[in-house]
Motif scaffolding. Structure first.
Motif, short mmCIF file in Angstrom:
data_model
loop_
_atom_site.label_atom_id
_atom_site.label_comp_id
_atom_site.label_asym_id
_atom_site.label_seq_id
_atom_site.Cartn_x
_atom_site.Cartn_y
_atom_site.Cartn_z
N ARG A 100 0.84 -1.20 0.00
CA ARG A 100 0.00 0.00 0.00
C ARG A 100 0.88 1.25 0.00
O ARG A 100 1.25 1.76 1.05
N ASP A 251 -3.85 -2.94 8.49
CA ASP A 251 -5.17 -2.49 8.09
C ASP A 251 -5.40 -1.07 8.61
O ASP A 251 -5.82 -0.17 7.87
N ASP A 255 -4.99 2.89 6.41
CA ASP A 255 -6.06 3.89 6.30
C ASP A 255 -5.57 5.24 6.81
O ASP A 255 -5.87 6.29 6.23
MG MG Z 1 -8.91 -1.65 5.76
#
Ligand code: MG
Ligand code: IPM
Length: 368
Positions: A100, A251, A255
Motif C-alpha cells: 500500500r 489495516d 487507512d
Molecule cells: Mg482496511
C-alpha cells in the motif's frame, strides 16, 4: 494475459468500469473476464465468493478487484457477508504480501488534512502481511466464559498468531522493496511495527524480523510500537520509507497513511503471492453512501491497475503511461469531490475516467 475483473458492491462497479476503460485504451493484448463478488454475488448465487468466481481468479494471471460490502448485509451470518469474499480470495490465492504505497501528489498537497510542508513529496510504502494474524487465527468464536473478569457470562475471542516462515517471507519482501527503492534514490529503511511490549506474537515478530535483517546489511531496520507508529505517521510522516507490519496493524495504519495523501480515493494496492501473481484493488471500501451517484474517485482503482501492469503483467511502460496520465489530469485541475479544493474543477467518476483515457490516447497518438 488473462485478467479477472471483480467489480463487487457499492462504488465498486462504477470505479472498475473506469479502470477497465483505461486498460482498454492501452491497446494491450489481454483477455478480460468479469465475475460477481461480495454482496452482488450473494444476491445472485447465495455466496459472496461463488466457486466460479474463485476458479476464474485462480485461472487468471491477475485479478482487478473493486470493493465489497454494504451495511444491508451486516445481519447476515459471517460466512455470507461480503467481506468474506476478499478474505477468501486472499487466503485461497495465497496473497500474503500487501503493498500500500502512500504517495502525496504535488497537486494534492493541500488536500491533505495535515500541513502541506509535512506531506509535500511524501512517498512511503506500507507492506502489510495479509493472510495471518488475528484475521485468520483459530480458534475464534463465542462461548460461556469459564474465567476472566466475569466467569459464567457470554464472551467472544479471536486468536492472534504468526509462524516463523510467515514472518520471514513478509520481512524479506519488505527488505527487498527497501533495497529497490534505495537503488532509485530512496532511503533504504524498513520500520517494523509491532506491539512487542505487550503481545507474545509481536515479540516473536520483532525477533524474526531482526534475524531476517542479517541478510540485508545495506538496508536499515528500526522497530516501532504500533501506537507510536500511529503517532509518528501524523507527526513526521516523511521520516518513514518502508513500513512492514502484521495484518491488523497494517489495516489500521494504511487507512491512516491514506489520509496523508489527501484522500483514500487516491490509494492503490497490490496483494501478491510468492510468484508475483496478484490481486489489485483500491485501498478504500465500497462506500455505499455514495454508490451510483457518479461522485466516487476512480483514481485509486486506475492506479491499482497500473500496479498490476508493473508487478504481474510485466508491462512497466504501460504502467508509467497510466501514472503519467493520472498526474496529467491532476495537473489540469480536475478533482473528484474527495480531493476538491477551491480553484480546482470538480468532476464526476465518469468525467475523471474520460480525462485519464484522453490523456493516454494522446500519448499513444504522439508516440506513433
Ligand atoms: Mg482496511
Ligand atoms: C482492507 C479492508 C478489509 C480488511 C475488509 C473489507 C475485510 O478494510 O482491505 O483494508 O480489513 O482487510
Amino acid at each position: 494475459m488473462k485478467i479477472a475483473v471483480l467489480p463487487g458492491d457499492g462504488i465498486g462497479p462504477e470505479i472498475i468500469v473506469q479502470a477497465v476503460r483505461v486498460l482498454r485504451a492501452l491497446e494491450l493484448k489481454c483477455e478480460i473476464e468479469e465475475a460477481p463478488v461480495g454482496g452482488a454475488a450473494y444476491e445472485a448465487h447465495g455466496h459472496p465468493l461463488p466457486e466460479a468466481t474463485l476458479n476464474l481468479a485462480k485461472a487468471a494471471d491477475a485479478v482487478l478487484f473493486g470493493a465489497v460490502g454494504d451495511w444491508k448485509y451486516d445481519q447476515l451470518e459471517r460466512q455470507f457477508r461480503p467481506e468474506q469474499a476478499i478474505l477468501g480470495l486472499r487466503k485461497h490465492l495465497g496473497l500474503f504480501a500487501n503493498f500500500r504505497p502512500a504517495i502525496c501528489y504535488e497537486q494534492l498537497t493541500h488536500a491533505s488534512s495535515l500541513k502541506p510542508e509535512l506531506v509535500a513529496g511524501l512517498d512511503i510504502l506500507i507492506i502489510r502481511e495479509l493472510t495471518g494474524d488475528i484475521y485468520f487465527g483459530q480458534p475464534r468464536g463465542r462461548r460461556q466464559a469459564v474465567d476472566g473478569h466475569f466467569p459464567g457470562t457470554e464472551e467472544a475471542f479471536d486468536t492472534m498468531r504468526y509462524s516463523r516462515p510467515e514472518i520471514e517471507r513478509i520481512a524479506r519482501v519488505a527488505f527487498e522493496a527497501a533495497r529497490v527503492r534505495k537503488q532509485a534514490g530512496g532511503r533504504g529503511k524498513v520500520t517494523s511495527v509491532d506491539k512487542a511490549n505487550v503481545l507474545e506474537t509481536f515479540q516473536f515478530w520483532k525477533d524474526v524480523v531482526t534475524d531476517v535483517h542479517k541478510a540485508y546489511s545495506d538496508v536499515q531496520l528500526e522497530h516501532l510500537y504500533v501506537d507510536n507508529a500511529a503517532m509518528q505517521l501524523v507527526r513526521a510522516p516523511k521520516s518513514f520509507d518502508v513500513i512492514v507490519t502484521g495484518n491488523m496493524f497494517g489495516d489500521i495504519l494504511s487507512d491512516e497513511a491514506a489520509m496523508l495523501t489527501g484522500s483514500i480515493g487516491m490509494l492503490p494496492s497490490a496483494s501478491l503471492d510468492s510468484r508475483q501473481k496478484g490481486l489489485y484493488e483500491p485501498s478504500h471500501g465500497s462506500a455505499p453512501d455514495i454508490a451510483g451517484k457518479n461522485v466516487a474517485n476512480p483514481l485509486a482503482t486506475i492506479l491499482s491497475m497500473a500496479m498490476m501492469l508493473r508487478f504481474t503483467l510485466d508491462q512497466p511502460e504501460s504502467a508509467d503511461r497510466v501514472e503519467a496520465a493520472v498526474r496529467h489530469v491532476l495537473q489540469q485541475g480536475l478533482r473528484t469531490a474527495d480531493i476538491w479544493s477551491a480553484g480546482t474543477h470538480k468532476v464526476g467518476t465518469r468525467e475523471m475516467g474520460d480525462a485519464v483515457v484522453a490523456a493516454i490516447t494522446k500519448t499513444i497518438t504522439k508516440k506513433s
